[in-house]
Motif scaffolding. Sequence first.
Motif, PDB file in Angstrom:
ATOM      1  N   LEU A  76      24.792 134.152  19.588  1.00  0.00           N
ATOM      2  CA  LEU A  76      26.017 134.438  20.343  1.00  0.00           C
ATOM      3  C   LEU A  76      25.847 134.019  21.799  1.00  0.00           C
ATOM      4  O   LEU A  76      26.730 133.391  22.396  1.00  0.00           O
ATOM      5  N   LEU A  88      34.728 137.060  22.339  1.00  0.00           N
ATOM      6  CA  LEU A  88      34.154 137.192  21.000  1.00  0.00           C
ATOM      7  C   LEU A  88      34.998 138.191  20.222  1.00  0.00           C
ATOM      8  O   LEU A  88      35.322 139.265  20.733  1.00  0.00           O
ATOM      9  N   VAL A  90      34.720 140.271  16.859  1.00  0.00           N
ATOM     10  CA  VAL A  90      33.824 140.612  15.752  1.00  0.00           C
ATOM     11  C   VAL A  90      34.564 141.423  14.697  1.00  0.00           C
ATOM     12  O   VAL A  90      35.358 142.310  15.014  1.00  0.00           O
ATOM     13  N   ALA A 100      27.150 142.187  19.337  1.00  0.00           N
ATOM     14  CA  ALA A 100      27.975 141.588  20.400  1.00  0.00           C
ATOM     15  C   ALA A 100      27.716 142.286  21.732  1.00  0.00           C
ATOM     16  O   ALA A 100      27.691 141.653  22.781  1.00  0.00           O
ATOM     17  N   VAL A 116      34.510 141.478  24.449  1.00  0.00           N
ATOM     18  CA  VAL A 116      34.283 141.615  22.995  1.00  0.00           C
ATOM     19  C   VAL A 116      35.397 142.462  22.380  1.00  0.00           C
ATOM     20  O   VAL A 116      35.701 143.558  22.867  1.00  0.00           O
TER      21      VAL A 116
END
Length: 387
Positions: A76, A88, A90, A100, A116
Amino acid sequence: MKIGIICYPTYGGSGMVATELGLALARKGHQVHFITYRRPPRLSGFHENISFHEVTDDDYPLFEYPPYDTTLASKLVEVVHFEQLDLLHVHYAIPHATVAYLAKKVLLQRGRYIPVITTLHGTDITVVGNNPSFAPVVEFSINKSDGVTAVSQSLRQQTFEYFHIQKDIQVIYNFVDLNRFRRTNKEHFKKAIAPQGERILIHVSNFRKVKRVEDVLHMFQIIHQQIPAKLLLVGDGPERRKLEDLCRRLKLCDDIRFLGKQDAIEEILAVADLFVMPSENESFGLAALEAMACQVPVISTNTGGLPEINIHGKTGFLSPIGDVQDMAHNALKLLANETLLDQFRKNALEQARKFDINRIVPQYEAYYQHILDTAVHTHNMPPADAW
Ligand code: GMT
């Protein structure tokens, strides 16, 4: 936007949703980077806006359990850095939200803030996440995400009940591509499955305990005693052997077919009269939505998010968990009345339209933008190309 998607590349619902979302975002011009240990099943072919980054473990003899979390976190960091990702996303909290967070901390130390977003899918909260072996870390990682979404109101509610969550959770429902999942004429296939015009029931799942597939068989036994019927079981998983045994014990093998994992589910749904989902837990029930889009009414339990998609007495029926008598009774009501079944078919499609991919994907885009705007304000996040 440049979006990193982290998911399980398996036949589970969370991986399917993540892949379909990534594909839809790429079609809309976003650059999507899938980061996982295998190419997800629905991610085939080439698309100019899609990249796939495989996470590979080094086979070092000391590792009895290869440290996937560490290799994923390092990957990542690498992808965010070199591809200059904006965020990101997830899917499935365990371990993705935790990994993350770790990657975010590493990047922060290098002067880069990466927002995230964690999407909760179901068993990551209701079955696995709730387990004391994971719970404290799951709770921590959800709280450390910049944004959190859940696939139904019910899952949002359960997350607040099970954990001390200090931030809001946005509900963004699962979606369906109505161009792919639609009723098409598959008469030849129908004839092969039900040569005497028998009614066709279908169940699709990963055959885990939580799906209670044995209830499908018991319910089918009751129906089978009343009308000519066939049952199609699509998917595979840990319970399959037991189910095959049960099928033999019930002496129903001539009328039940195990079709295994299938890619073109829509072609099988096209011949079905009813979809059965007797789950113990079901945060949303993507397979039921796909059936409804193909005009197949749903006989399900009333657990989790199922009442949010399957409307009792309209698109199908809801029963208490394990009440196979009630499920069979409801199924027979529809199977014995063509006019009623027809009405339910239309209602099912109407309801599925509410979860059209073209309605839901913009909700994710808007949420991404909101999280990015917030990050720029609260973390003084520099734009990706300034890094
Ligand atoms: O257990 C599964 O069905 C797989 C699981 C997953 O996360 O891979 O599916 C969950 O996520 C789907 C997509 O969001 C939901 O539609 C399913 O309802 C949910 N499964 C359960 O809650 C049991």
